[in-house]
Design an enzyme around this catalytic site. Structure first.
Site, PDB file in Angstrom:
ATOM      1  N   CYS A  21       0.854  -1.072   0.132  1.00  0.00           N
ATOM      2  CA  CYS A  21       0.021   0.116   0.154  1.00  0.00           C
ATOM      3  C   CYS A  21       0.991   1.098   0.021  1.00  0.00           C
ATOM      4  CB  CYS A  21      -0.959   0.312   1.283  1.00  0.00           C
ATOM      5  SG  CYS A  21      -1.953   1.517   1.182  1.00  0.00           S
ATOM      6  N   SER A  81      -1.240   1.881   4.915  1.00  0.00           N
ATOM      7  CA  SER A  81      -0.944   0.595   5.256  1.00  0.00           C
ATOM      8  C   SER A  81      -2.216  -0.445   4.984  1.00  0.00           C
ATOM      9  CB  SER A  81      -0.529   0.426   6.755  1.00  0.00           C
ATOM     10  OG  SER A  81      -1.794   1.329   7.380  1.00  0.00           O
TER      11      SER A  81
HETATM   12 FE    FE Z   1      -3.181   2.227   2.879  1.00  0.00          FE
END
Ligand code: FE
Length: 206
Positions: A103, A107
């Site tokens: 990502c 996250s």
């Molecule tokens: Fe994220």
């Protein structure tokens, strides 16, 4: 918690305690409900859930087909709903393609089926380098991806969460679904590892 040790609590622990007492005091949360959530993420949700999905896909071609075509609904066949509303996309590793999940923004992670993300997944180094130099990053995880194998990097977001369906290791033909699931690691489902056949499997040794 009572303790004989008087180790000072960390700033974050103290802040969490303060917020929890306030929320309970104001009647916004029930302590029992909080305990349930914490217990869920400490003991119930974790990579073993993702591993069950992978093992089922390895032994059940029909399930695998449905999983790759519509991951969210195939996963819900296993009764694994209720945690998340994000759309799941399972991407398959093959001899020609290796998938890696990241990502880049924050996250985002398939936490409903893998539990809490590892610290490195949230690190700036991983988030930025995974897309720029994935082969180098994989090498640092001990994975040498041959040049002829395509590396695909999938950037997760709030609505889309990816899970890697790793390759089933050779020599595992006789393993049960449960034994197969035991081989599948968290990193293999993020794409930073391959699934290794176990060295000695109780099911193979007579
Ligand atoms: Fe994220």
């Amino acid at each position: 918690m009572t303790s004989h040790h008087h180790r000072p609590e960390s700033d974050i622990a103290l802040r969490v305690k303060a917020i929890e007492s306030l929320l309970v005091e104001k009647g916004i949360v029930e302590p029992a409900a909080l305990d349930t959530i914490i217990d869920t993420y400490e003991h119930k949700v974790g990579p073993h859930i993702g591993a069950q999905i992978v093992a089922k896909a390895w032994v059940d071609p029909g399930f695998k087909q449905r999983l790759l075509a519509d991951s969210t609904s195939a996963i819900s066949e296993l009764g694994l709903t209720g945690f998340s509303s994000e759309h799941m996309v399972v991407v398959e590793n093959t001899p020609d393609v290796h998938n890696l999940i990241v990502c880049t923004l924050c996250s985002c992670y398939p936490w409903a089926i893998l539990g809490l993300p590892p610290t490195w997944y949230k690190s700036f180094a991983y988030r930025s380098r995974a897309v720029i130099e994935p082969r180098q990053v994989l090498q640092e995880f001990g994975l040498d991806i041959p040049e002829q194998v395509e590396v695909r990097v999938w950037d997760s977001n709030a609505d889309l969460r990816y899970l890697v369906l790793p390759e089933r290791p050779a020599g595992t033909e006789d393993l049960s679904e449960a034994d197969l699931a035991a081989l599948v690691t968290r990193n293999a489902m993020i794409g930073t590892a391959k699934v290794q056949p176990s060295i000695v499997s109780p099911s193979v040794v007579a």
